[in-house]
Scaffold this active site. Structure first.
Site, PDB file in Angstrom:
ATOM      1  NE  ARG A  45     -12.463 -18.245 -12.189  1.00  0.00           N
ATOM      2  CZ  ARG A  45     -11.351 -17.739 -12.704  1.00  0.00           C
ATOM      3  NH1 ARG A  45     -11.182 -17.697 -13.999  1.00  0.00           N
ATOM      4  NH2 ARG A  45     -10.393 -17.301 -11.923  1.00  0.00           N
ATOM      5  CG  ASP A  85     -15.361 -16.841 -15.971  1.00  0.00           C
ATOM      6  OD1 ASP A  85     -15.209 -15.679 -15.534  1.00  0.00           O
ATOM      7  OD2 ASP A  85     -14.600 -17.357 -16.811  1.00  0.00           O
ATOM      8  CE  LYS A 139      -4.743  -2.931  -0.863  1.00  0.00           C
ATOM      9  NZ  LYS A 139      -4.384  -4.009   0.061  1.00  0.00           N
ATOM     10  CG  HIS A 169      -9.184  -2.733   5.668  1.00  0.00           C
ATOM     11  ND1 HIS A 169      -8.145  -3.037   4.839  1.00  0.00           N
ATOM     12  CD2 HIS A 169      -8.765  -3.054   6.912  1.00  0.00           C
ATOM     13  CE1 HIS A 169      -7.142  -3.521   5.553  1.00  0.00           C
ATOM     14  NE2 HIS A 169      -7.485  -3.543   6.823  1.00  0.00           N
ATOM     15  CE  LYS A 173      -7.156  -1.073  10.072  1.00  0.00           C
ATOM     16  NZ  LYS A 173      -7.061  -2.371  10.738  1.00  0.00           N
ATOM     17  CD  GLU A 207       0.476  -6.570   7.778  1.00  0.00           C
ATOM     18  OE1 GLU A 207      -0.608  -7.131   7.896  1.00  0.00           O
ATOM     19  OE2 GLU A 207       1.015  -6.349   6.691  1.00  0.00           O
ATOM     20  CG  ASP A 226      -0.604  -5.605   0.092  1.00  0.00           C
ATOM     21  OD1 ASP A 226      -1.754  -5.801  -0.350  1.00  0.00           O
ATOM     22  OD2 ASP A 226      -0.237  -5.979   1.231  1.00  0.00           O
ATOM     23  CG  HIS A 231      -3.994   0.056   3.907  1.00  0.00           C
ATOM     24  ND1 HIS A 231      -5.288   0.169   3.471  1.00  0.00           N
ATOM     25  CD2 HIS A 231      -3.692  -1.259   3.819  1.00  0.00           C
ATOM     26  CE1 HIS A 231      -5.741  -1.034   3.139  1.00  0.00           C
ATOM     27  NE2 HIS A 231      -4.793  -1.917   3.335  1.00  0.00           N
TER      28      HIS A 231
HETATM   29  C1  BG6 Z   1      -4.494  -5.498   3.380  1.00  0.00           C
HETATM   30  C2  BG6 Z   1      -3.239  -6.001   2.736  1.00  0.00           C
HETATM   31  O1  BG6 Z   1      -5.062  -4.469   2.598  1.00  0.00           O
HETATM   32  O2  BG6 Z   1      -4.212  -4.988   4.667  1.00  0.00           O
HETATM   33  C3  BG6 Z   1      -2.597  -7.065   3.603  1.00  0.00           C
HETATM   34  O3  BG6 Z   1      -3.534  -6.534   1.450  1.00  0.00           O
HETATM   35  C4  BG6 Z   1      -2.403  -6.571   5.012  1.00  0.00           C
HETATM   36  O4  BG6 Z   1      -1.358  -7.493   3.055  1.00  0.00           O
HETATM   37  C5  BG6 Z   1      -3.692  -5.962   5.565  1.00  0.00           C
HETATM   38  O5  BG6 Z   1      -2.007  -7.651   5.834  1.00  0.00           O
HETATM   39  C6  BG6 Z   1      -3.450  -5.277   6.900  1.00  0.00           C
HETATM   40  O6  BG6 Z   1      -4.668  -4.886   7.440  1.00  0.00           O
HETATM   41  P1  BG6 Z   1      -4.854  -4.724   9.020  1.00  0.00           P
HETATM   42  O7  BG6 Z   1      -6.248  -4.223   9.170  1.00  0.00           O
HETATM   43  O8  BG6 Z   1      -4.648  -6.085   9.613  1.00  0.00           O
HETATM   44  O9  BG6 Z   1      -3.814  -3.748   9.476  1.00  0.00           O
END
Ligand code: BG6
Length: 485
Positions: A45, A85, A139, A169, A173, A207, A226, A231
């Site tokens: 935007r 937009d 996601k 994602h 990996k 993390e 999240d 994941h």
């Molecule tokens: C994302 C989350 O999908 O994955 C984040 O939204 C998180 O909050 C991240 O930090 C972690 O990914 P990775 O690849 O660093 O383990």
């Protein structure tokens, strides 16, 4: 000749595009892997043009590493920007005009999921969802089952499932794909992969980072939505699924869905025993004092930044084997691993001297930042003194980084593989509609149970492994189970 393909990045100036997508695309280009003539159109935007977007992209890519001028020039030529937009018909029309004539069109939604449905509608009205179009959805798909059903229906109304690519994602990996190689490329593990031999499984995604600038998104979702909904449940599926007949997209996804369907629903009367919810307070990470989550948000909040769970998979293979999952922000270290804890020996032939030496076998699969596989085995302690044989546990250890040779290939960003797969049309590493929905069914039950019982997050000091209840969660049953530190 066919016109060149186009990749549209909706949310082209956002966090995901800057941190992951633009660097991934630039690396793919340097390696000569992008489709010939690919144009990349960032959409946002904010005002801007091709020149300003190239500059923004250069800063994003160079914040990771320096790129040679010639390589950068080649990549920058592909970039364009369209301020629009796209939730509105006019915005989508402006985008269609900017794209003009194109070959295959890939539209990447790096947006808030609440915008997915209106954007789909606007794209269709602008004629951007024809047979040549693939949609890539980041996601989380929705916030709960109902919103994910609505999004999936809105997407299905404009493109079929075969052209819908839902990204998780973690599936991109290498180390995560290696779980499939380990389980199904070796005959050793499969016969042991059952409740007869396995005591329990632990999955940790820790993390050290704060939520920081992402809080407007994160505060509406929290750690369970999240990280765990996607994941972590994907990792659990890869550990727990039955052998697929082959690696066809549906072969693997059919097996994953069965695992999700077998997850026992957590109920209000079990939620306090089976889940732990935490939020970081002030503390110390890496020797530095850090702020509380609520101070990042700027007001008190009930969003969890840590979640741990005891899950049960009600099927033949896993009956009675608990799966313990934990994930959080601002933990003492960055670590993603899977621990397969085997059972104790049924009977020890070793004398009393060795009684305390015996340790059950354990397979530890480190996914990041280290990439190793360690299998703990009992050995005889060397030497001849003392009474009776003494034992010691030693790891059989495989370092995957070392296995790549002297000069390991740069560790690719997971998005690189996934973007390539989208261009190639390979859906194996993408999440199917029913997987997302089943995962939400499980997570919704937990969220409802939290609401019904008023279970709010407990504070943990930043730099610790979560609220103290996380130990009770695993130690409770008195089987001598404990988190693998
Ligand atoms: C994302 C989350 O999908 O994955 C984040 O939204 C998180 O909050 C991240 O930090 C972690 O990914 P990775 O690849 O660093 O383990």
């Amino acid at each position: 000749p066919d016109p060149s393909p186009t990749l549209v990045l909706l949310g082209g100036g956002g966090d995901l595009a800057r941190r992951m997508l633009l660097p991934s695309l630039c690396h793919l280009d340097m390696d000569g892997l992008l489709p010939e003539g690919l144009r990349i159109v960032g959409v946002g935007r904010a005002e801007g043009d091709a020149a300003s977007y190239r500059e923004e992209a250069r800063q994003a890519v160079e914040s990771r590493e320096t790129i040679k001028a010639k390589a950068w020039e080649q990549f920058a030529q592909r970039l364009d920007y369209c301020p629009a937009d796209v939730t509105k018909p006019d915005g989508a029309k402006a985008l269609a005009e900017r794209i003009g004539e194109t070959g295959p069109l890939v539209i990447f939604f790096a947006l808030s999921p609440s915008l997915y449905a209106p954007v789909c509608k606007a794209l269709q009205a602008a004629g951007l969802t024809g047979e040549n179009t693939r949609l890539v959805l980041e996601k989380p798909i929705g916030h709960d089952l109902d919103s994910s059903l609505a999004i999936n229906a809105a997407v299905a109304a404009v493109v079929p499932e075969e052209r819908t690519f839902r990204i998780d994602h973690y599936l991109g990996k290498d180390t995560v794909q290696n779980l499939i190689a380990l389980r199904f490329g070796n005959i050793l593990f499969e016969p042991l992969w059952t409740s007869r031999v396995i005591d329990h499984v632990q999955i940790t995604v820790a993390e050290t980072e704060a939520v920081a600038d992402r809080w407007p998104y994160y505060d509406a979702f929290g750690a369970m939505r999240d990280m765990l909904q996607n994941h972590m449940l994907q990792l659990l599926c890869l550990v727990a699924m039955e052998p697929p007949i082959n690696l066809d997209p549906d072969g693997v996804r059919d097996e994953k869905v069965k695992v999700l369907k077998s997850l026992r629903r957590i109920q209000p009367n079990t939620v306090r025993e089976d889940t732990v919810r935490g939020q970081y307070g002030p503390g110390n990470v890496g020797g530095k004092p850090v702020k509380a989550y609520a101070d990042e948000v700027g007001q008190p909040t009930r969003t969890e930044t840590f979640v741990a769970m005891h899950l049960s998979i009600d099927n033949w293979r896993w009956a009675g084997v608990p799966f313990f999952l934990r994930t959080g922000k601002r933990l003492p270290e960055r670590r993603t691993n899977i621990v397969i804890q085997f059972k104790d020996l049924p009977h020890s032939i070793f004398g009393p001297a060795a009684q305390g030496d015996l340790v059950a076998n354990r397979l530890v699969i480190d996914l990041q930042p280290d990439e190793d596989i360690k299998l703990t085995l009992m050995n005889k302690s060397p030497g001849i003194g003392g009474e009776g044989m003494r034992l010691q546990a030693l790891p059989l250890s495989l370092s995957l980084a070392g296995a790549l040779g002297e000069k390991p290939d740069r560790r690719r960003i997971a998005y690189e593989r996934l973007l390539l797969d989208v261009f190639r049309g390979d859906r194996t590493l993408f999440v199917r509609r029913d997987e997302v929905e089943e995962a939400w069914r499980f997570v919704d039950a937990v969220a409802d149970a939290w609401d019904q019982t008023g279970m709010v997050p407990k504070t943990y000091a930043a730099g610790t492994w979560g609220p103290s209840g996380v130990y009770g969660l695993i130690e409770r049953d008195g089987h001598g189970r404990t988190w693998h530190e």
